[in-house]
Design an enzyme around this catalytic site. Structure first.
Site, mmCIF file in Angstrom:
data_model
loop_
_atom_site.group_PDB
_atom_site.id
_atom_site.type_symbol
_atom_site.label_atom_id
_atom_site.label_comp_id
_atom_site.label_asym_id
_atom_site.label_seq_id
_atom_site.Cartn_x
_atom_site.Cartn_y
_atom_site.Cartn_z
ATOM 1 N N GLU A 120 0.830 -1.209 0.000
ATOM 2 C CA GLU A 120 0.000 0.000 0.000
ATOM 3 C C GLU A 120 0.866 1.262 0.000
ATOM 4 O O GLU A 120 0.706 2.158 0.837
ATOM 5 C CB GLU A 120 -0.955 -0.020 1.201
ATOM 6 C CG GLU A 120 -1.922 -1.195 1.172
ATOM 7 C CD GLU A 120 -2.942 -1.183 2.301
ATOM 8 O OE1 GLU A 120 -2.839 -0.302 3.176
ATOM 9 O OE2 GLU A 120 -3.843 -2.042 2.310
ATOM 10 N N GLU A 264 -6.020 -8.757 0.557
ATOM 11 C CA GLU A 264 -6.406 -8.673 1.967
ATOM 12 C C GLU A 264 -7.887 -8.343 2.049
ATOM 13 O O GLU A 264 -8.376 -7.494 1.319
ATOM 14 C CB GLU A 264 -5.638 -7.582 2.732
ATOM 15 C CG GLU A 264 -4.202 -7.885 3.048
ATOM 16 C CD GLU A 264 -3.548 -6.765 3.865
ATOM 17 O OE1 GLU A 264 -4.278 -5.856 4.335
ATOM 18 O OE2 GLU A 264 -2.321 -6.780 4.024
#
Length: 534
Positions: A120, A264
């Protein structure tokens, strides 16, 4: 002759294409290790195999973890941490050395199938977006030198915040400030047939907009639907809406064919006082419904039937993670191996789950329930098989010095996981050497086979036939075994006792048989046709 060979060739190509088309979506698990007192990688590997999970994501290339998954058949996604991006982007030699030390010695015994470069990065405080693509290219070059560039895919995982807007899904677009980074990265993914990796969390959308987003919509429990006014598509859950937002954003950038992988997704079981939806019940409901949706009803309103791979976050609670309380409570298991809630990873159990919309967050405690996976069971706490059940506890006649010496041995050379007697853990109270030693002695005793010789500790212990468990502190009991079961010595933790052999679970056997029947039903007509041709 040549025409006949060509015909046979194309018949088999068609068959292979048909069989490949029938491949199902995949459910994996994220194995983060930002925690104290986690079970060893070998024990974690045993647990994951028992749960019949075939896909695992880790966040680095830790050698002990890679070794633990060798010869298991589990497909591993490894990670390059953000802190390593500069070194990977600057010099090819750094990546070559990393590959030589961390990948090549363990591949293919350890089935590494993908590398996620950075985590990220668009949300990271150091703004390392400019390093991701150079690092990916250097990794690709290193893999190509070793002939692995077609076998190990390279990508980078992102959060939903990479979008400037996500609703309605059809109007979703990537943030303009990331366009210079995204376009060449997406071109790299297309060139190398790698997926776009995204982390999706309906929990955050609900938590930040409780007045607008119904909890049921976030948990796959909604009886109503949300309409996208531009397309007329109907959404019964937020996960599909978020995923379609990614599909539409990719299409808007002319990358419609890029496969999307959800690296995720999950729900926390505990949070701060304001995070009232962070409960074990809601975590169980979300993950159960997500698994059922992905396996039984694949695709989204915009892409019905589309195969999607999803990694659940996360295997363990991670107590060293910074931030608010929920950050440390995404796991299905506590660090000591007890389950936060019993999740069916197969998606086959159709028993309804019951979410909660409590006004105050609840604190999950270690469960005394078995973890059910198909027809196999991991026994937690005071369960066990037939025969006389016995436990080994500290003797009240032993001195504190004798008990402490034996306790130190059990938690050290004895290879007992003593995390359950640490502060804030279920067996810490009463905080006495006698109590802590009892837990450790019994764990060693049960793991070693529960024979009298395993309960000696130089006279500091005694065997008893009454379960010493109390409250949430559950003492291991080794079940009786037969030719079809095996007792684990040095098991996952002091609370996980025995597992059925995962080598031939009923679910995997049935699936293999089903695939064989499909293959035979398709191949048999081919053999008839081929025979007539010859």
């Amino acid at each position: 002759m040549g025409q006949r060979l060509n015909l046979v060739f194309w018949i088999f190509v068609s068959i292979l294409a048909f069989l490949n088309f029938g491949m199902a979506s995949k459910i994996g698990i994220c194995y983060g290790r930002n925690a104290d007192n986690l079970p060893s990688p070998n024990r974690v590997s045993e647990l994951i195999q028992h749960l019949n999970i075939k896909f695992v994501r880790i966040y680095d290339a830790n050698i002990d973890v890679l070794k633990a998954f060798a010869n298991t058949g589990i497909e591993l996604m490894i990670g390059v941490p953000n802190a390593d991006l500069l070194a990977f982007a600057q010099f090819q030699s750094n990546v070559d050395t990393w590959l030589s030390n961390n990948i090549l010695p363990y591949y293919p015994s350890t089935k590494i199938t993908s590398i996620s470069v950075g985590l990220e990065v668009t949300e990271a405080p150091d703004n390392a977006t400019g390093l991701v693509l150079p690092a990916m290219r250097n990794i690709h070059t290193a893999l190509k030198k070793s002939g692995l560039d077609k076998k190990i895919k390279i990508s980078s995982s992102h959060s939903l915040a990479i979008l400037s807007r996500s609703f309605p899904p059809s109007s979703a677009s990537f943030s303009k400030k990331h366009s210079a980074f995204l376009k060449p990265m997406l071109e790299f993914l297309v060139e190398n047939e790698s997926p776009f990796m995204i982390d999706l969390y309906p929990y955050y959308a609900y938590r930040d907009s409780t007045e607008k987003v119904p909890l049921e919509y976030a948990l796959f429990e909604s009886s109503s639907q949300v309409v996208d006014p531009a397309t007329g598509l109907l959404y019964s859950n937020m996960f599909d809406a978020q995923l379609d937002a990614i599909y539409f954003a990719l299409t808007a950038m002319s990358f419609k064919t890029v496969k999307v992988m959800v690296t995720e997704s999950g729900w926390p079981s505990k949070g701060s006082p304001k995070e009232t939806a962070a409960t074990p019940e809601n975590a169980l409901a979300y993950n159960t419904n997500l698994i059922r949706h992905v396996i039984g009803d694949p695709g989204t309103p915009a892409k019905p039937g589309e195969e999607i791979d999803v990694y659940l976050f996360s295997l363990f609670n991670e107590n060293r993670k910074p931030g608010i309380e929920s950050e440390r409570n995404w796991g299905m298991f506590y660090a000591n191996g007890t389950n936060v809630y019993a999740l069916d990873f197969t998606g086959e159990n159709t028993t309804p789950v019951s979410p909660t919309n409590s006004t105050t967050g609840t604190s999950p405690s270690p469960s005394s329930s078995p973890i059910i996976n198909g027809n196999s069971t991991v026994t937690i706490g005071g369960g066990g098989g037939g025969g006389t059940k016995k436990w080994c506890i500290a003797s009240s006649q032993a001195s504190v010095t004798e008990l402490q010496t034996a306790l130190d041995w059990a938690c050290g050379p004895g290879n007992v996981d003593c995390s359950a007697v640490q502060p804030d853990q279920p067996c810490f109270e009463p905080d006495t050497v006698l109590s802590h030693a009892s837990y450790a002695f019994n764990t060693y005793y049960q793991q070693s086979g529960a024979s009298s010789i395993d309960c000696s500790f130089n006279g500091a212990s005694v065997e008893v036939d009454k379960d010493p468990s109390y409250g949430n502190c559950l003492y291991m009991i080794a079940p009786a075994t037969d030719g079809f079961n095996r007792t684990m010595a040095g098991n996952i933790t002091g609370n996980i006792t025995a597992i059925d052999s995962p080598l031939a679970s009923p679910s995997s056997t049935n699936e293999a048989f089903r695939q064989m029947v499909v293959a035979v039903s398709v191949l048999l007509p081919c053999f008839v046709v081929c025979s007539s041709i010859w």
